[in-house]
Write a protein that holds these residues in place. Structure first.
Motif, PDB file in Angstrom:
ATOM      1  N   VAL A  74       7.255 -35.448 -11.724  1.00  0.00           N
ATOM      2  CA  VAL A  74       6.300 -34.315 -12.015  1.00  0.00           C
ATOM      3  C   VAL A  74       5.421 -34.456 -13.350  1.00  0.00           C
ATOM      4  O   VAL A  74       6.160 -35.079 -14.251  1.00  0.00           O
ATOM      5  CB  VAL A  74       7.222 -33.080 -12.325  1.00  0.00           C
ATOM      6  N   PRO A  75       4.157 -35.092 -13.225  1.00  0.00           N
ATOM      7  CA  PRO A  75       3.233 -35.056 -14.409  1.00  0.00           C
ATOM      8  C   PRO A  75       3.188 -33.847 -15.323  1.00  0.00           C
ATOM      9  O   PRO A  75       2.973 -33.073 -14.556  1.00  0.00           O
ATOM     10  CB  PRO A  75       1.885 -35.482 -13.878  1.00  0.00           C
ATOM     11  N   PHE A  76       3.185 -34.272 -16.595  1.00  0.00           N
ATOM     12  CA  PHE A  76       3.272 -33.348 -17.568  1.00  0.00           C
ATOM     13  C   PHE A  76       1.731 -32.866 -17.964  1.00  0.00           C
ATOM     14  O   PHE A  76       1.158 -33.852 -18.221  1.00  0.00           O
ATOM     15  CB  PHE A  76       3.971 -33.435 -18.676  1.00  0.00           C
ATOM     16  N   GLU A  77       1.156 -31.762 -17.738  1.00  0.00           N
ATOM     17  CA  GLU A  77      -0.113 -31.335 -18.219  1.00  0.00           C
ATOM     18  C   GLU A  77      -0.322 -31.177 -19.805  1.00  0.00           C
ATOM     19  O   GLU A  77       0.186 -30.682 -20.104  1.00  0.00           O
ATOM     20  CB  GLU A  77      -0.678 -30.038 -17.547  1.00  0.00           C
ATOM     21  N   THR A  78      -1.244 -32.147 -20.137  1.00  0.00           N
ATOM     22  CA  THR A  78      -1.481 -32.091 -21.652  1.00  0.00           C
ATOM     23  C   THR A  78      -2.499 -31.051 -22.087  1.00  0.00           C
ATOM     24  O   THR A  78      -3.275 -30.950 -21.310  1.00  0.00           O
ATOM     25  CB  THR A  78      -1.863 -33.510 -21.961  1.00  0.00           C
ATOM     26  N   LYS A  79      -2.641 -30.813 -23.386  1.00  0.00           N
ATOM     27  CA  LYS A  79      -3.543 -29.776 -23.642  1.00  0.00           C
ATOM     28  C   LYS A  79      -4.785 -30.519 -24.040  1.00  0.00           C
ATOM     29  O   LYS A  79      -4.853 -31.666 -24.358  1.00  0.00           O
ATOM     30  CB  LYS A  79      -3.078 -29.151 -25.077  1.00  0.00           C
ATOM     31  N   ALA A 121      -8.488 -22.609 -12.839  1.00  0.00           N
ATOM     32  CA  ALA A 121      -7.485 -22.755 -12.016  1.00  0.00           C
ATOM     33  C   ALA A 121      -7.790 -23.711 -10.783  1.00  0.00           C
ATOM     34  O   ALA A 121      -8.975 -23.521 -10.345  1.00  0.00           O
ATOM     35  CB  ALA A 121      -6.633 -21.442 -11.888  1.00  0.00           C
ATOM     36  N   ASN A 122      -6.800 -24.230 -10.112  1.00  0.00           N
ATOM     37  CA  ASN A 122      -6.817 -25.074  -9.033  1.00  0.00           C
ATOM     38  C   ASN A 122      -8.199 -26.073  -9.166  1.00  0.00           C
ATOM     39  O   ASN A 122      -8.912 -26.254  -8.319  1.00  0.00           O
ATOM     40  CB  ASN A 122      -7.286 -24.204  -7.636  1.00  0.00           C
ATOM     41  N   ASN A 123      -8.196 -26.924 -10.150  1.00  0.00           N
ATOM     42  CA  ASN A 123      -9.101 -28.073 -10.495  1.00  0.00           C
ATOM     43  C   ASN A 123     -10.606 -27.607 -10.703  1.00  0.00           C
ATOM     44  O   ASN A 123     -11.357 -28.194 -10.222  1.00  0.00           O
ATOM     45  CB  ASN A 123      -8.945 -29.175  -9.456  1.00  0.00           C
ATOM     46  N   LEU A 143     -20.145 -31.242 -13.426  1.00  0.00           N
ATOM     47  CA  LEU A 143     -18.710 -30.675 -13.450  1.00  0.00           C
ATOM     48  C   LEU A 143     -17.821 -31.218 -12.697  1.00  0.00           C
ATOM     49  O   LEU A 143     -16.585 -31.828 -13.044  1.00  0.00           O
ATOM     50  CB  LEU A 143     -18.640 -29.116 -13.120  1.00  0.00           C
ATOM     51  N   LYS A 144     -18.377 -31.799 -11.387  1.00  0.00           N
ATOM     52  CA  LYS A 144     -17.554 -32.660 -10.484  1.00  0.00           C
ATOM     53  C   LYS A 144     -17.417 -34.035 -11.181  1.00  0.00           C
ATOM     54  O   LYS A 144     -16.226 -34.695 -10.800  1.00  0.00           O
ATOM     55  CB  LYS A 144     -18.239 -32.805  -8.885  1.00  0.00           C
ATOM     56  N   SER A 145     -18.434 -34.446 -11.872  1.00  0.00           N
ATOM     57  CA  SER A 145     -18.024 -35.824 -12.754  1.00  0.00           C
ATOM     58  C   SER A 145     -16.675 -35.726 -13.608  1.00  0.00           C
ATOM     59  O   SER A 145     -16.108 -36.606 -13.850  1.00  0.00           O
ATOM     60  CB  SER A 145     -19.379 -36.286 -13.161  1.00  0.00           C
ATOM     61  N   ILE A 146     -17.028 -34.648 -14.527  1.00  0.00           N
ATOM     62  CA  ILE A 146     -15.886 -34.308 -15.222  1.00  0.00           C
ATOM     63  C   ILE A 146     -14.455 -34.176 -14.610  1.00  0.00           C
ATOM     64  O   ILE A 146     -13.542 -34.677 -15.368  1.00  0.00           O
ATOM     65  CB  ILE A 146     -16.291 -32.996 -16.200  1.00  0.00           C
ATOM     66  N   ILE A 147     -14.347 -33.481 -13.630  1.00  0.00           N
ATOM     67  CA  ILE A 147     -13.116 -33.500 -12.779  1.00  0.00           C
ATOM     68  C   ILE A 147     -12.861 -34.748 -12.587  1.00  0.00           C
ATOM     69  O   ILE A 147     -11.460 -35.074 -12.672  1.00  0.00           O
ATOM     70  CB  ILE A 147     -13.406 -32.525 -11.924  1.00  0.00           C
ATOM     71  N   GLY A 150     -11.003 -36.670 -15.119  1.00  0.00           N
ATOM     72  CA  GLY A 150      -9.770 -36.055 -15.558  1.00  0.00           C
ATOM     73  C   GLY A 150      -9.980 -35.515 -16.790  1.00  0.00           C
ATOM     74  O   GLY A 150      -8.848 -35.317 -17.610  1.00  0.00           O
ATOM     75  N   LYS A 151     -11.240 -34.858 -17.154  1.00  0.00           N
ATOM     76  CA  LYS A 151     -11.242 -34.164 -18.452  1.00  0.00           C
ATOM     77  C   LYS A 151     -11.472 -32.826 -18.418  1.00  0.00           C
ATOM     78  O   LYS A 151     -12.291 -32.208 -19.263  1.00  0.00           O
ATOM     79  CB  LYS A 151     -12.633 -34.967 -19.145  1.00  0.00           C
ATOM     80  N   LEU A 152     -11.053 -32.274 -17.310  1.00  0.00           N
ATOM     81  CA  LEU A 152     -11.448 -30.692 -17.262  1.00  0.00           C
ATOM     82  C   LEU A 152     -10.625 -29.849 -18.238  1.00  0.00           C
ATOM     83  O   LEU A 152     -11.077 -28.892 -18.860  1.00  0.00           O
ATOM     84  CB  LEU A 152     -10.886 -30.214 -15.866  1.00  0.00           C
TER      85      LEU A 152
END
Length: 172
Positions: A74-79, A121-123, A143-147, A150-152
């Motif tokens: 389970v990956p831990f979501e970082t701040k 929420a939900n990416n 925004l899609k490029s940022i997602i 992985g920098k959301l």
């Protein structure tokens, strides 16, 4: 005789090509998790193993949740980071779409941190829908490029900072 020498050499070559993560994952799955499963009692207790590594982008935290009978990574979501969020906002939204951050917040209709949490929420699905409704094509693309990068979470922290009054001079 030559066949016997090729097999260990090939095995050594395969082992050398594995990344550190693959080696660690194999070690955890083959030795550590079985020992933990044996030590768990019948009440269904669980153990969480945290792995913290330092990289050039900051700290990477991974968690492993182990319950009796199964194991799952389970990956831990970082701040997120405000400064990284500013960098990505500037590069992917501000420059191509020409939307100042204060106007961006008005467009998405966020008034507090809870509103931002709902939008992200939900990416970021709701945020993308909101921008598409407002016909902000370049902002959606950014925004899609940022997602994708992985920098959301970093963008969310940047926008939370802006809501808190921390507006950079170049984006206001």
């Amino acid at each position: 005789m030559k066949k016997l020498l090729l097999i260990p050499a090939f095995a050594a070559f395969l082992f050398a090509n594995q990344t550190e993560t693959q080696i660690l994952q194999k070690e955890i799955n083959s030795q550590i998790i079985p020992q933990i499963k044996e030590s768990l009692d019948k009440d269904g207790e669980s153990v969480i193993i945290l792995r913290v590594t330092k990289s050039s982008n900051g700290l990477l935290i991974q968690s492993y949740n182990v319950k009796k009978g199964f194991s799952k990574f389970v990956p831990f979501e970082t701040k997120g980071d405000y400064n990284v969020g500013f960098k990505y906002y500037s590069k992917y939204i501000f420059k191509p779409a020409k939307i100042k951050v204060t106007d961006f917040i008005k467009i998405i209709g966020a008034k507090n941190d809870k509103d931002l949490d709902k939008l992200f929420a939900n990416n970021g699905e709701l945020l993308i829908k909101k921008l598409e409704e407002e016909k902000q094509v370049y902002a959606v693309k950014g925004l899609k490029s940022i997602i994708q990068k992985g920098k959301l979470n970093d963008l969310k922290e940047f926008l939370k900072g802006v809501l808190g009054g921390k507006v950079p001079a170049s984006c206001s």
